[in-house]
Structure formats: structure tokens, C-alpha cells
Motif scaffolding. Structure first.
Motif, PDB file in Angstrom:
ATOM      1  N   ARG A 136       0.916  -1.280  -0.093  1.00  0.00           N
ATOM      2  CA  ARG A 136      -0.024   0.049   0.084  1.00  0.00           C
ATOM      3  C   ARG A 136       0.989   1.230   0.127  1.00  0.00           C
ATOM      4  O   ARG A 136       0.469   2.325  -0.751  1.00  0.00           O
ATOM      5  CB  ARG A 136      -0.761  -0.076   1.241  1.00  0.00           C
ATOM      6  CG  ARG A 136      -1.845   1.084   1.105  1.00  0.00           C
ATOM      7  CD  ARG A 136      -3.014   0.615   2.251  1.00  0.00           C
ATOM      8  NE  ARG A 136      -3.855   2.052   2.526  1.00  0.00           N
ATOM      9  CZ  ARG A 136      -4.612   2.136   3.329  1.00  0.00           C
ATOM     10  NH1 ARG A 136      -5.100   1.252   4.289  1.00  0.00           N
ATOM     11  NH2 ARG A 136      -5.197   3.382   3.610  1.00  0.00           N
TER      12      ARG A 136
ATOM     13  N   ILE B 160      -8.919   3.933  -1.320  1.00  0.00           N
ATOM     14  CA  ILE B 160      -8.896   2.670  -0.935  1.00  0.00           C
ATOM     15  C   ILE B 160     -10.494   2.393  -0.416  1.00  0.00           C
ATOM     16  O   ILE B 160     -11.118   3.047   0.495  1.00  0.00           O
ATOM     17  CB  ILE B 160      -8.054   2.422   0.502  1.00  0.00           C
ATOM     18  CG1 ILE B 160      -6.462   2.749   0.317  1.00  0.00           C
ATOM     19  CG2 ILE B 160      -7.981   1.076   1.068  1.00  0.00           C
ATOM     20  CD1 ILE B 160      -5.948   2.205  -0.763  1.00  0.00           C
ATOM     21  N   ALA B 161     -10.975   1.447  -0.765  1.00  0.00           N
ATOM     22  CA  ALA B 161     -12.367   0.951  -0.551  1.00  0.00           C
ATOM     23  C   ALA B 161     -12.418   0.120   0.820  1.00  0.00           C
ATOM     24  O   ALA B 161     -11.237  -0.456   1.248  1.00  0.00           O
ATOM     25  CB  ALA B 161     -12.720  -0.017  -1.472  1.00  0.00           C
ATOM     26  N   PRO B 162     -13.392   0.509   1.452  1.00  0.00           N
ATOM     27  CA  PRO B 162     -13.382  -0.278   2.821  1.00  0.00           C
ATOM     28  C   PRO B 162     -13.344  -1.713   2.828  1.00  0.00           C
ATOM     29  O   PRO B 162     -13.701  -2.277   1.836  1.00  0.00           O
ATOM     30  CB  PRO B 162     -14.759   0.245   3.442  1.00  0.00           C
ATOM     31  CG  PRO B 162     -15.068   1.349   2.652  1.00  0.00           C
ATOM     32  CD  PRO B 162     -14.511   1.319   1.334  1.00  0.00           C
ATOM     33  N   GLN B 163     -12.659  -2.390   3.864  1.00  0.00           N
ATOM     34  CA  GLN B 163     -12.349  -3.734   3.638  1.00  0.00           C
ATOM     35  C   GLN B 163     -13.664  -4.555   3.292  1.00  0.00           C
ATOM     36  O   GLN B 163     -13.771  -5.568   2.991  1.00  0.00           O
ATOM     37  CB  GLN B 163     -11.768  -4.150   4.834  1.00  0.00           C
ATOM     38  CG  GLN B 163     -11.166  -5.476   4.715  1.00  0.00           C
ATOM     39  CD  GLN B 163     -10.168  -5.897   5.774  1.00  0.00           C
ATOM     40  OE1 GLN B 163     -10.274  -5.276   7.004  1.00  0.00           O
ATOM     41  NE2 GLN B 163      -9.596  -7.116   5.949  1.00  0.00           N
ATOM     42  N   ASN B 164     -14.560  -4.079   4.105  1.00  0.00           N
ATOM     43  CA  ASN B 164     -15.837  -4.765   3.919  1.00  0.00           C
ATOM     44  C   ASN B 164     -16.851  -4.406   3.042  1.00  0.00           C
ATOM     45  O   ASN B 164     -18.264  -4.571   3.183  1.00  0.00           O
ATOM     46  CB  ASN B 164     -16.637  -4.974   5.607  1.00  0.00           C
ATOM     47  CG  ASN B 164     -17.121  -3.421   5.844  1.00  0.00           C
ATOM     48  OD1 ASN B 164     -16.634  -2.565   5.344  1.00  0.00           O
ATOM     49  ND2 ASN B 164     -17.724  -3.096   6.904  1.00  0.00           N
ATOM     50  N   TYR B 165     -16.396  -3.360   2.064  1.00  0.00           N
ATOM     51  CA  TYR B 165     -17.232  -3.065   1.045  1.00  0.00           C
ATOM     52  C   TYR B 165     -17.633  -4.206  -0.111  1.00  0.00           C
ATOM     53  O   TYR B 165     -16.985  -4.877  -0.587  1.00  0.00           O
ATOM     54  CB  TYR B 165     -16.534  -1.913   0.226  1.00  0.00           C
ATOM     55  CG  TYR B 165     -17.463  -1.279  -1.036  1.00  0.00           C
ATOM     56  CD1 TYR B 165     -18.306  -0.267  -0.427  1.00  0.00           C
ATOM     57  CD2 TYR B 165     -17.297  -1.284  -2.330  1.00  0.00           C
ATOM     58  CE1 TYR B 165     -19.155   0.110  -1.547  1.00  0.00           C
ATOM     59  CE2 TYR B 165     -18.086  -0.691  -3.158  1.00  0.00           C
ATOM     60  CZ  TYR B 165     -18.725   0.131  -2.820  1.00  0.00           C
ATOM     61  OH  TYR B 165     -19.916   0.535  -3.741  1.00  0.00           O
TER      62      TYR B 165
ATOM     63  N   SER C 182     -18.596  -4.935  -3.128  1.00  0.00           N
ATOM     64  CA  SER C 182     -18.430  -4.269  -4.320  1.00  0.00           C
ATOM     65  C   SER C 182     -19.167  -5.496  -5.409  1.00  0.00           C
ATOM     66  O   SER C 182     -19.864  -5.215  -6.387  1.00  0.00           O
ATOM     67  CB  SER C 182     -16.990  -3.997  -4.826  1.00  0.00           C
ATOM     68  OG  SER C 182     -16.114  -5.136  -4.730  1.00  0.00           O
TER      69      SER C 182
END
Length: 72
Positions: A3, A19-24, A26
Motif C-alpha cells: 500500500r 482505498i475501499a473499505p475492507q467490508n465494501y 463491491s
């Protein structure tokens, strides 16, 4: 570490690193109507079919469209 390298390169090229949230979820959201379906939790499912609007789309392409919306 990876990262950090992405952050460095994005700054080098004058871009924003998002950075997308880890729990997104998608791959679970319909990129057309936003409906959430858990059908793609099964990784062998390659086509996302929205039970709400009927959109049929490649699972990965659908996820990429949803991630793109995070930048807008």
C-alpha cells in the motif's frame, strides 16, 4: 508495504489513491440499481444476475463499476 508503494506511485503521477473499505460489498451490489444480493459470495458464480432489475453482468466487471462509483 504494498500500500505504501501504491501511495508513492499515485503521488508521483499526481493521482489520488482511494482505498475501499475492507467490508465494501463491491461484487454483491448491482452496479445499475444498487440492489444487494449475496449470490456472488460463491466464488464459482462468475455472472451477477440482479434479482431486482434483471441486469446480467460479469461479476468482476460489476465489482469494478461499483468501486469506480466510490471515486465520484
Amino acid at each position: 508495504r504494498f500500500r505504501e508503494m501504491l501511495d508513492y506511485k499515485s503521488r508521483w503521477y499526481g493521482r489520488d489513491l482511494i482505498i475501499a473499505p475492507q467490508n465494501y460489498p463491491s461484487s454483491q451490489l448491482c452496479s445499475d440499481c444498487g440492489n444487494r444480493s449475496s449470490q456472488t459470495k460463491d466464488l464459482s458464480c462468475r455472472i451477477y444476475v440482479c434479482p431486482e432489475c434483471g441486469l446480467e453482468i460479469d461479476r468482476d466487471y460489476n465489482a469494478s463499476l461499483n468501486l469506480l462509483k466510490l471515486t465520484m
